[in-house]
Design a protein around this motif. Structure first.
Motif, PDB file in Angstrom:
ATOM      1  N   LEU A 139       0.857  -1.192   0.000  1.00 54.69           N
ATOM      2  CA  LEU A 139       0.000   0.000   0.000  1.00 54.69           C
ATOM      3  C   LEU A 139       0.887   1.234   0.000  1.00 54.69           C
ATOM      4  O   LEU A 139       1.864   1.274   0.760  1.00 54.69           O
ATOM      5  N   GLU A 140       0.548   2.217  -0.789  1.00 54.09           N
ATOM      6  CA  GLU A 140       1.271   3.495  -0.700  1.00 54.09           C
ATOM      7  C   GLU A 140       0.269   4.640  -0.725  1.00 54.09           C
ATOM      8  O   GLU A 140      -0.757   4.557  -1.404  1.00 54.09           O
ATOM      9  N   MET A 141       0.556   5.707   0.048  1.00 52.98           N
ATOM     10  CA  MET A 141      -0.279   6.907   0.002  1.00 52.98           C
ATOM     11  C   MET A 141       0.600   8.137  -0.153  1.00 52.98           C
ATOM     12  O   MET A 141       1.637   8.258   0.494  1.00 52.98           O
ATOM     13  N   VAL A 200       3.165  13.193   2.662  1.00 56.50           N
ATOM     14  CA  VAL A 200       4.506  13.224   2.067  1.00 56.50           C
ATOM     15  C   VAL A 200       4.871  11.857   1.493  1.00 56.50           C
ATOM     16  O   VAL A 200       5.469  11.766   0.416  1.00 56.50           O
ATOM     17  N   GLY A 201       4.498  10.776   2.153  1.00 55.08           N
ATOM     18  CA  GLY A 201       4.786   9.434   1.612  1.00 55.08           C
ATOM     19  C   GLY A 201       4.648   8.359   2.673  1.00 55.08           C
ATOM     20  O   GLY A 201       5.436   8.338   3.621  1.00 55.08           O
ATOM     21  N   ASP A 202       3.630   7.491   2.539  1.00 50.10           N
ATOM     22  CA  ASP A 202       3.440   6.344   3.441  1.00 50.10           C
ATOM     23  C   ASP A 202       3.557   5.066   2.626  1.00 50.10           C
ATOM     24  O   ASP A 202       3.008   4.986   1.515  1.00 50.10           O
ATOM     25  N   HIS A 203       4.254   4.075   3.164  1.00 46.34           N
ATOM     26  CA  HIS A 203       4.361   2.767   2.498  1.00 46.34           C
ATOM     27  C   HIS A 203       4.192   1.652   3.514  1.00 46.34           C
ATOM     28  O   HIS A 203       4.806   1.705   4.588  1.00 46.34           O
ATOM     29  N   THR A 204       3.345   0.676   3.168  1.00 48.44           N
ATOM     30  CA  THR A 204       3.170  -0.497   4.022  1.00 48.44           C
ATOM     31  C   THR A 204       3.298  -1.756   3.183  1.00 48.44           C
ATOM     32  O   THR A 204       2.713  -1.838   2.100  1.00 48.44           O
ATOM     33  N   VAL A 205       4.089  -2.704   3.675  1.00 51.66           N
ATOM     34  CA  VAL A 205       4.167  -4.032   3.061  1.00 51.66           C
ATOM     35  C   VAL A 205       3.449  -4.994   3.996  1.00 51.66           C
ATOM     36  O   VAL A 205       3.765  -5.056   5.192  1.00 51.66           O
ATOM     37  N   GLU A 215       2.971  -6.521   9.247  1.00 50.71           N
ATOM     38  CA  GLU A 215       2.917  -5.303   8.439  1.00 50.71           C
ATOM     39  C   GLU A 215       4.145  -4.457   8.738  1.00 50.71           C
ATOM     40  O   GLU A 215       4.440  -4.167   9.897  1.00 50.71           O
ATOM     41  N   LEU A 216       4.858  -4.079   7.691  1.00 45.96           N
ATOM     42  CA  LEU A 216       6.009  -3.177   7.838  1.00 45.96           C
ATOM     43  C   LEU A 216       5.597  -1.819   7.271  1.00 45.96           C
ATOM     44  O   LEU A 216       5.215  -1.743   6.095  1.00 45.96           O
ATOM     45  N   THR A 217       5.663  -0.779   8.084  1.00 51.00           N
ATOM     46  CA  THR A 217       5.192   0.541   7.637  1.00 51.00           C
ATOM     47  C   THR A 217       6.253   1.607   7.839  1.00 51.00           C
ATOM     48  O   THR A 217       6.926   1.632   8.873  1.00 51.00           O
ATOM     49  N   HIS A 218       6.377   2.468   6.840  1.00 45.54           N
ATOM     50  CA  HIS A 218       7.194   3.678   6.988  1.00 45.54           C
ATOM     51  C   HIS A 218       6.336   4.875   6.632  1.00 45.54           C
ATOM     52  O   HIS A 218       5.582   4.835   5.654  1.00 45.54           O
TER      53      HIS A 218
END
Ligand code: NAD
Length: 254
Positions: A139-141, A200-205, A215-218
């Motif tokens: 997932l990316e936002m 600005v930028g969210d990413h979850t694997v 879930e790994l999230t930055h």
């Protein structure tokens, strides 16, 4: 000014391409934090990079995907190092950039934050440890003004997952789901791009199995994290042998 003991200059002189944009402005604001760097020019659409090139050791490009290949070939012709932050390149643009890297060193990273570089490393490890019984979704936002999708960072995450699973990404990828798509197959990798507001930028694997989920999230809350990483990369790359490096090389994680 060059040290007699190493090939990289004591002060790295940089040109920022795409300087009027969100990242260009962040780079200019953060450059003062890096004592070994000097911004000698900041340019944008219509400015002449060729005439400025002799003043610089490296170019940092955060502009538009259709600009980077030209910037790369100009850097190759002038023997200058390149840091590429721009994302969204098509296959032809990527091939031209790779051709330029035969002559010059470049750092080419979809994300310059230390946190995301760590996320890349963790994603590979998690995929290797958890194995094929875990379903993979990314997932990316991003903010509503972002032009490319999925993000370059999400694409790197997908490439890592595809590499570990030994699948062809163009066959395995599921971009969102709509309608009667049927049951999820074990081999597919889902990707979902969300757009809105000023994110600005969210990413979850997501690694999902029967009975448990990892879930790994930055989440990036400031562009300064990308800007400082790219500035650090520009100081690191000058004087390296020609080739393509990424932030794991810059941070010494290889
Ligand atoms: P932006 O739209 O705010 O800015 C882009 C700038 O590039 C604009 O000022 C535009 O005029 C300029 N530009 C366009 N074409 C040009 C050309 N031919 N020559 C020179 N300048 C040109 O976009 P942004 O948010 O600053 O992002 C720029 C790029 O960086 C995007 O591809 C984005 O996805 C990427 N990005 C990468 C990272 C990373 O860490 N790698 C982080 C954030 C954004």
């Amino acid at each position: 000014m060059f040290s007699p003991f190493c090939q990289s200059p004591l002060v790295t002189r940089i040109i920022i391409n795409g300087s009027k944009g969100r990242m260009g402005q962040a780079l200019l604001a953060c450059a003062g934090n890096h004592s070994g760097l000097q911004v000698v020019a900041s340019i944008d659409v219509g400015d002449d990079l060729v005439s400025l090139m002799p003043q610089a050791d490296a170019v940092i490009d955060f502009s538009h995907h259709d600009a980077t290949a030209t910037v790369a070939s100009l850097c190759a012709a002038a023997g200058k190092a390149l840091v590429i932050g721009t994302t969204g390149h098509n296959e032809m643009e990527k091939a031209s950039i790779r051709a330029a890297a035969v002559k010059i060193p470049m750092v080419w990273a979809s994300n310059y934050s230390t946190g995301v570089t760590t996320l890349f490393w963790l994603t590979r490890k998690a995929a290797e440890i958890l194995g094929p019984s875990f379903d993979l979704e990314v997932l990316e936002m991003h903010h509503r003004l972002k032009k490319d999708a999925p993000s370059g960072t999400a694409t790197t995450l997908l490439e890592i997952l595809g590499d570990v699973r030994k699948v062809q990404l163009d066959e395995a990828l599921r971009h969102g789901r709509q309608g009667i798509v049927g049951e999820r197959t074990a081999s597919e990798i889902g990707i979902h791009a969300i757009r809105g507001g000023d994110v600005v930028g969210d990413h979850t694997v997501i690694f999902a199995a029967t009975g448990e989920r990892v879930e790994l999230t930055h989440k990036a809350s400031s562009r300064d994290t990308f800007a400082n990483g790219a500035l650090r990369a520009s100081g690191w790359v000058v004087g390296r042998p020609p080739g393509i490096y990424d932030m794991q090389d810059v941070l010494g994680l290889r």
